[in-house]
Scaffold this active site. Structure first.
Site, PDB file in Angstrom:
ATOM      1  N   CYS A 133       6.444  -7.193   7.335  1.00 16.05           N
ATOM      2  CA  CYS A 133       7.558  -6.709   8.162  1.00 16.05           C
ATOM      3  C   CYS A 133       8.038  -7.860   9.040  1.00 16.05           C
ATOM      4  O   CYS A 133       7.225  -8.660   9.496  1.00 16.05           O
ATOM      5  CB  CYS A 133       7.067  -5.542   9.040  1.00 16.05           C
ATOM      6  SG  CYS A 133       8.404  -4.687   9.898  1.00 16.05           S
ATOM      7  N   CYS A 181       5.950  -4.965  16.108  1.00 19.16           N
ATOM      8  CA  CYS A 181       5.517  -3.926  17.048  1.00 19.16           C
ATOM      9  C   CYS A 181       4.043  -4.167  17.345  1.00 19.16           C
ATOM     10  O   CYS A 181       3.244  -4.357  16.414  1.00 19.16           O
ATOM     11  CB  CYS A 181       5.751  -2.540  16.452  1.00 19.16           C
ATOM     12  SG  CYS A 181       7.472  -2.313  15.959  1.00 19.16           S
ATOM     13  N   CYS A 185      -1.188   6.156   9.736  1.00 15.71           N
ATOM     14  CA  CYS A 185       0.022   5.472  10.218  1.00 15.71           C
ATOM     15  C   CYS A 185      -0.329   4.142  10.857  1.00 15.71           C
ATOM     16  O   CYS A 185      -1.186   4.079  11.726  1.00 15.71           O
ATOM     17  CB  CYS A 185       0.712   6.266  11.318  1.00 15.71           C
ATOM     18  SG  CYS A 185       1.237   7.865  10.849  1.00 15.71           S
ATOM     19  N   GLU A 199       0.829  -1.206   0.000  1.00 11.84           N
ATOM     20  CA  GLU A 199       0.000   0.000   0.000  1.00 11.84           C
ATOM     21  C   GLU A 199       0.863   1.256   0.000  1.00 11.84           C
ATOM     22  O   GLU A 199       1.950   1.284   0.560  1.00 11.84           O
ATOM     23  CB  GLU A 199      -0.928  -0.008   1.219  1.00 11.84           C
ATOM     24  CG  GLU A 199      -1.957  -1.127   1.132  1.00 11.84           C
ATOM     25  CD  GLU A 199      -3.016  -1.066   2.212  1.00 11.84           C
ATOM     26  OE1 GLU A 199      -4.202  -1.198   1.860  1.00 11.84           O
ATOM     27  OE2 GLU A 199      -2.690  -0.894   3.394  1.00 11.84           O
ATOM     28  N   CYS A 249       1.069  -2.063  15.762  1.00 12.77           N
ATOM     29  CA  CYS A 249       1.118  -1.787  14.320  1.00 12.77           C
ATOM     30  C   CYS A 249       0.449  -2.903  13.525  1.00 12.77           C
ATOM     31  O   CYS A 249       0.746  -4.080  13.717  1.00 12.77           O
ATOM     32  CB  CYS A 249       2.578  -1.631  13.887  1.00 12.77           C
ATOM     33  SG  CYS A 249       2.780  -1.528  12.097  1.00 12.77           S
ATOM     34  N   CYS A 264       3.577   8.533   1.282  1.00 11.26           N
ATOM     35  CA  CYS A 264       4.088   7.550   2.248  1.00 11.26           C
ATOM     36  C   CYS A 264       4.245   6.222   1.512  1.00 11.26           C
ATOM     37  O   CYS A 264       3.267   5.663   1.027  1.00 11.26           O
ATOM     38  CB  CYS A 264       3.085   7.445   3.394  1.00 11.26           C
ATOM     39  SG  CYS A 264       3.527   6.209   4.608  1.00 11.26           S
TER      40      CYS A 264
HETATM   41  N1  SAH Z   1       9.042   0.343  10.087  1.00 11.48           N
HETATM   42  C1  SAH Z   1       9.297   1.716  10.155  1.00 11.48           C
HETATM   43  C2  SAH Z   1       8.472   2.551   9.214  1.00 11.48           C
HETATM   44  C3  SAH Z   1       7.030   2.197   9.054  1.00 11.48           C
HETATM   45  S1  SAH Z   1       5.943   2.501  10.404  1.00 11.48           S
HETATM   46  C4  SAH Z   1       9.113   2.208  11.570  1.00 11.48           C
HETATM   47  O1  SAH Z   1       8.609   1.465  12.387  1.00 11.48           O
HETATM   48  O2  SAH Z   1       9.539   3.318  11.850  1.00 11.48           O
HETATM   49  C5  SAH Z   1       5.631   4.259  10.316  1.00 11.48           C
HETATM   50  C6  SAH Z   1       5.232   4.886  11.669  1.00 11.48           C
HETATM   51  O3  SAH Z   1       3.879   4.558  12.031  1.00 11.48           O
HETATM   52  C7  SAH Z   1       6.105   4.387  12.803  1.00 11.48           C
HETATM   53  O4  SAH Z   1       6.466   5.431  13.659  1.00 11.48           O
HETATM   54  C8  SAH Z   1       5.168   3.466  13.499  1.00 11.48           C
HETATM   55  O5  SAH Z   1       5.583   3.238  14.803  1.00 11.48           O
HETATM   56  C9  SAH Z   1       3.863   4.197  13.399  1.00 11.48           C
HETATM   57  N2  SAH Z   1       2.689   3.363  13.688  1.00 11.48           N
HETATM   58  C10 SAH Z   1       2.592   2.035  13.534  1.00 11.48           C
HETATM   59  N3  SAH Z   1       1.341   1.604  13.891  1.00 11.48           N
HETATM   60  C11 SAH Z   1       0.663   2.696  14.267  1.00 11.48           C
HETATM   61  C12 SAH Z   1      -0.689   2.909  14.703  1.00 11.48           C
HETATM   62  N4  SAH Z   1      -1.561   1.908  14.787  1.00 11.48           N
HETATM   63  N5  SAH Z   1      -1.072   4.167  15.004  1.00 11.48           N
HETATM   64  C13 SAH Z   1      -0.201   5.199  14.857  1.00 11.48           C
HETATM   65  N6  SAH Z   1       1.066   5.063  14.431  1.00 11.48           N
HETATM   66  C14 SAH Z   1       1.505   3.833  14.142  1.00 11.48           C
HETATM   67 FE1  SF4 Z   2       7.368  -3.023  11.180  1.00 13.85          FE
HETATM   68 FE2  SF4 Z   2       5.162  -1.733  11.974  1.00 13.85          FE
HETATM   69 FE3  SF4 Z   2       7.189  -2.040  13.681  1.00 13.85          FE
HETATM   70 FE4  SF4 Z   2       7.437  -0.337  11.596  1.00 13.85          FE
HETATM   71  S1  SF4 Z   2       6.003  -0.138  13.312  1.00 13.85           S
HETATM   72  S2  SF4 Z   2       8.922  -1.867  12.299  1.00 13.85           S
HETATM   73  S3  SF4 Z   2       6.234  -1.458  10.022  1.00 13.85           S
HETATM   74  S4  SF4 Z   2       5.939  -3.707  12.793  1.00 13.85           S
END
Ligand code: SAH
Ligand code: SF4
Length: 392
Positions: free
Chosen positions: A139, A143, A376, A119, A146, A132
């Site tokens: 991944c 996290c 995000c 996406e 996420c 973006c």
């Molecule tokens: N993997 C990289 C980049 C992709 S995530 C990283 O983790 O930095 C992009 C951003 O969105 C990151 O800061 C991540 O922590 C944040 N993010 C992930 N899930 C989210 C959610 N459910 N609500 C708000 N931000 C989120």
């Molecule tokens: Fe991967 Fe989501 Fe963690 Fe970014 S925030 S490293 S996309 S699991």
């Protein structure tokens, strides 16, 4: 209100079933020069031909070698025999009530024949347009807040697939200079996409080489010509690659911090067990080129009763001391099945005020495109690892 504009838009020039030609998109200067050599372009002409090809591909957005009017017919024919100028295929395009657009893109078959999906999201604002983009299908990291983290890593994207997302978005929003229907464009830059963030699916520093090639093309004055300052790489904290990214890539850097103690961060970003906060911040201090003019962005997702107390805010201020930093407070964006809840608005405001009073610009990022799951952390595709026995 969500508008599902089109489903399965056929993109004639982008993906041709059973077409085995290689894409020219995303090739580094060196690789393209090697190809020109292979098709018989004499060394003296190679630089000029490269410039012409890049001009047509990245600055004019053409799909078809026939449109490259200053390239000799003979060379065009030779190139067309073996190459295409690819684009990912659009499966769906959704437009949020706030103007955010999200594309589900299907990639060309990889060497195993699988066609995966990623996406890409476009967020228009008054003075800028941010795209973006994703760096991986899924991944490896998990996290807990996420959505992408619930999808296993399927594979890294190629440099062409990373650049291809920018190209495709420029096609769809008519962001090429020749496209008169798109006028007026933002006056400051004359284009819609002014900024690119690697904040889509995947961990960019686990796909270092392809991300590097893609960013170099995006930032090259003869490529997509975006300033490196307007390209932000976001990482969850792959410490050994951070300083290297500064030296070899040189884009802006964002760190997904989200927790102020190792205990909390271990739960939110399990990679923290490998690279704890102190090591991460040390790498940030050593990030080449970091200065007050080139600050590191710390992303902090606001999770109710998890990381949003006054004590957290004060700890955050202490942690960042001595680092040229700004903080992006991201209200948590929910997704189906999550147990987390977004912090209350007044809690977020108090948190931001503590940071602001300590001298850290800390805008609260207004969630964009939530209605189309484009905000995000909401991105996820259905692509799954397919075992050899399951492949057709
Ligand atoms: N993997 C990289 C980049 C992709 S995530 C990283 O983790 O930095 C992009 C951003 O969105 C990151 O800061 C991540 O922590 C944040 N993010 C992930 N899930 C989210 C959610 N459910 N609500 C708000 N931000 C989120
Ligand atoms: Fe991967 Fe989501 Fe963690 Fe970014 S925030 S490293 S996309 S699991």
């Amino acid at each position: 209100m969500t508008t599902l504009l089109q489903t399965a838009i056929p993109l004639a020039a982008s993906y041709i079933p059973n077409d085995t030609r290689t894409t020219l998109m995303g090739l580094s200067r060196e690789d393209l020069a090697a190809i020109l050599e292979r098709v018989g372009v004499p060394e003296k002409q190679r630089k000029m031909r490269m410039r012409q090809l890049w001009h047509w591909i990245y600055q004019r957005g053409v799909f078809d070698f026939a449109d490259m009017t200053d390239v000799s017919k003979e060379l065009r024919a030779k190139l067309e025999d073996v190459f295409v100028i690819g684009r990912p295929e659009v499966v769906t395009e959704q437009i949020s009530s706030d103007g955010t657009r999200k594309w589900l893109l299907r990639l060309a078959p990889d060497e195993k024949g699988a066609r995966h999906e990623v996406e890409t999201v476009y967020i228009p604002e008054e003075d800028r347009g941010t795209l973006c983009i994703s760096s991986q299908v899924g991944c490896t990291l998990t996290c807990t807040f996420c959505h992408t983290g619930t999808q296993k890593l399927v594979r890294n994207l190629t440099a062409g697939e990373i650049v291809g997302q920018i190209m495709l978005a420029r096609d769809r929003i008519k962001d090429w200079p020749d496209d008169m229907t798109a006028n007026p464009k933002p006056p400051s830059s004359g284009r819609y996409i002014t900024n690119v963030v690697l904040m889509g699916m995947g961990e960019p520093l686990y796909n270092f080489d392809n991300v590097k090639t893609a960013i170099n093309i995006a930032a090259d004055g003869e490529g997509l010509s975006l300033s490196k300052r307007r390209i932000t790489l976001s990482t969850s904290g792959v410490v050994p690659e951070i300083v290297r990214a500064g030296t070899e890539i040189g884009s802006a850097l964002a760190i997904s911090l989200h927790g102020t103690t190792d205990e909390i961060r271990n739960k939110l970003v399990p990679l923290n067990k490998k690279f704890p906060i102190a090591e991460l911040l040390e790498a940030c201090r050593n990030y080449p080129g970091v200065s007050n003019a080139k600050r590191i962005t710390f992303e902090y997702v606001m999770l109710k009763d998890v990381n949003d107390t006054v004590a957290d805010a004060k700890r955050l201020v202490k942690l960042l001391s001595g680092i040229p930093a700004k903080v992006n407070l991201i209200p948590f964006n929910p997704w189906p099945g999550t147990a987390y809840v977004c912090s209350e608005w007044d809690v977020i405001e108090t948190f931001a005020e503590i940071l602001n009073n300590a001298g850290y610009a800390s805008p609260v990022r207004t969630p964009r495109g939530r209605d189309i799951m484009a905000a995000c952390g909401q991105l996820k595709s259905e692509s799954m690892k397919v075992r050899a026995s399951e492949r057709v």
